[in-house]
Write a protein that holds these residues in place. Sequence first.
Motif, PDB file in Angstrom:
ATOM      1  N   ASP A 176     -18.695  -9.713  13.215  1.00 18.20           N
ATOM      2  CA  ASP A 176     -17.507  -9.000  13.670  1.00 18.20           C
ATOM      3  C   ASP A 176     -16.299  -9.917  13.749  1.00 18.20           C
ATOM      4  N   THR A 177     -16.526 -11.207  14.021  1.00 18.90           N
ATOM      5  CA  THR A 177     -15.419 -12.160  14.064  1.00 18.90           C
ATOM      6  C   THR A 177     -14.789 -12.274  12.676  1.00 18.90           C
ATOM      7  N   ARG A 178     -15.633 -12.380  11.666  1.00 13.95           N
ATOM      8  CA  ARG A 178     -15.151 -12.496  10.311  1.00 13.95           C
ATOM      9  C   ARG A 178     -14.419 -11.221   9.899  1.00 13.95           C
ATOM     10  N   THR A 179     -14.975 -10.063  10.225  1.00 15.41           N
ATOM     11  CA  THR A 179     -14.355  -8.788   9.893  1.00 15.41           C
ATOM     12  C   THR A 179     -13.004  -8.662  10.571  1.00 15.41           C
ATOM     13  N   ASN A 180     -12.940  -9.034  11.844  1.00 11.88           N
ATOM     14  CA  ASN A 180     -11.669  -8.957  12.566  1.00 11.88           C
ATOM     15  C   ASN A 180     -10.639  -9.895  11.953  1.00 11.88           C
ATOM     16  N   ALA A 181     -11.065 -11.070  11.545  1.00 10.40           N
ATOM     17  CA  ALA A 181     -10.134 -12.029  10.931  1.00 10.40           C
ATOM     18  C   ALA A 181      -9.590 -11.482   9.617  1.00 10.40           C
ATOM     19  N   ILE A 182     -10.447 -10.880   8.808  1.00 10.42           N
ATOM     20  CA  ILE A 182     -10.005 -10.305   7.535  1.00 10.42           C
ATOM     21  C   ILE A 182      -9.073  -9.128   7.794  1.00 10.42           C
ATOM     22  N   ALA A 183      -9.401  -8.301   8.779  1.00  3.69           N
ATOM     23  CA  ALA A 183      -8.544  -7.163   9.118  1.00  3.69           C
ATOM     24  C   ALA A 183      -7.167  -7.641   9.572  1.00  3.69           C
ATOM     25  N   LYS A 184      -7.119  -8.692  10.375  1.00  5.45           N
ATOM     26  CA  LYS A 184      -5.831  -9.230  10.822  1.00  5.45           C
ATOM     27  C   LYS A 184      -5.033  -9.786   9.648  1.00  5.45           C
ATOM     28  N   LEU A 185      -5.713 -10.462   8.738  1.00  8.24           N
ATOM     29  CA  LEU A 185      -5.052 -10.987   7.546  1.00  8.24           C
ATOM     30  C   LEU A 185      -4.488  -9.844   6.702  1.00  8.24           C
ATOM     31  N   ALA A 186      -5.275  -8.765   6.539  1.00  3.28           N
ATOM     32  CA  ALA A 186      -4.814  -7.609   5.770  1.00  3.28           C
ATOM     33  C   ALA A 186      -3.613  -6.961   6.444  1.00  3.28           C
ATOM     34  N   ASP A 187      -3.635  -6.844   7.768  1.00  6.42           N
ATOM     35  CA  ASP A 187      -2.505  -6.267   8.502  1.00  6.42           C
ATOM     36  C   ASP A 187      -1.252  -7.114   8.325  1.00  6.42           C
ATOM     37  N   THR A 188      -1.426  -8.425   8.369  1.00  5.09           N
ATOM     38  CA  THR A 188      -0.293  -9.336   8.173  1.00  5.09           C
ATOM     39  C   THR A 188       0.270  -9.196   6.769  1.00  5.09           C
ATOM     40  N   ALA A 189      -0.616  -9.093   5.781  1.00  7.54           N
ATOM     41  CA  ALA A 189      -0.163  -8.930   4.380  1.00  7.54           C
ATOM     42  C   ALA A 189       0.575  -7.600   4.205  1.00  7.54           C
ATOM     43  N   ARG A 190       0.052  -6.516   4.786  1.00  8.12           N
ATOM     44  CA  ARG A 190       0.720  -5.207   4.691  1.00  8.12           C
ATOM     45  C   ARG A 190       2.096  -5.269   5.344  1.00  8.12           C
ATOM     46  N   ALA A 191       2.194  -5.911   6.497  1.00  5.59           N
ATOM     47  CA  ALA A 191       3.473  -6.008   7.184  1.00  5.59           C
ATOM     48  C   ALA A 191       4.474  -6.815   6.355  1.00  5.59           C
ATOM     49  N   ALA A 192       4.005  -7.857   5.689  1.00  7.39           N
ATOM     50  CA  ALA A 192       4.889  -8.689   4.858  1.00  7.39           C
ATOM     51  C   ALA A 192       5.392  -7.898   3.658  1.00  7.39           C
ATOM     52  N   VAL A 193       4.544  -7.059   3.068  1.00  6.31           N
ATOM     53  CA  VAL A 193       4.927  -6.273   1.906  1.00  6.31           C
ATOM     54  C   VAL A 193       5.965  -5.219   2.283  1.00  6.31           C
ATOM     55  N   ARG A 194       5.837  -4.663   3.479  1.00  8.88           N
ATOM     56  CA  ARG A 194       6.770  -3.614   3.933  1.00  8.88           C
ATOM     57  C   ARG A 194       8.169  -4.153   4.199  1.00  8.88           C
ATOM     58  N   ARG A 195       8.300  -5.434   4.434  1.00  7.31           N
ATOM     59  CA  ARG A 195       9.618  -6.016   4.763  1.00  7.31           C
ATOM     60  C   ARG A 195      10.492  -6.014   3.594  1.00  7.31           C
TER      61      ARG A 195
END
Length: 195
Positions: A176-195
């Motif tokens: 779950d730690t790994r999954t959460n880390a990947i999810a956070k990375l994906a959220d950060t990437a999505r937020a960067a693309v939206r800018r």
Amino acid sequence: MKTPFGLLDTSAPESRRPGAALVAGVVAGLTSGAVKMGWESLFPPRTPDREVPPVTLLQQRGIDPDEHTYEYNGNQVPWGVLAVHFGFSVVTVAAYSVAAEYFPRTKLWAGAAYGLGAFVVAHEIVLPRLGLSPAAKDLPPEEHFSELFGHLAWMLEAEQIRKAVRLAVAGVPDADTRTNAIAKLADTARAAVRR
């Protein structure tokens, strides 16, 4: 699989390391057993006229705890009593550790939820039914306090050791730690693309 509140959600099969979890559970069971013993020396759960459940269990089985000792620094140490105490801790924490591999929410509240459950099952239900303690309603509040918070300290410490040993043995963090880390990375990437 998704379940209400994620309580029975399972981890990704490829991220499970049950062997490493078992090793981590045994180590964490030993260390947390010592923590629980230390807690009980600070906050003795039983009144002086009552034996600790491991002593009562051995006596019920016809074993004299005073006969089975070893000497350390001039003190007689009851190894039978220690075997019951640490045996319970190792088995319970190893089961927790392996369950956490498959059901990450087992680690709810850093293991404290499991400690709370172990307290209720062991001290409020099983020990009285086995005749190892009085009924829960007949126990003094100090015993409930000591056992409840002792179980919380026991599992909070066990979870930290479990996590560290599992990482050292398996070389990868919990699923779950790994999954959460990947999810956070994906959220950060999505937020960067939206800018």
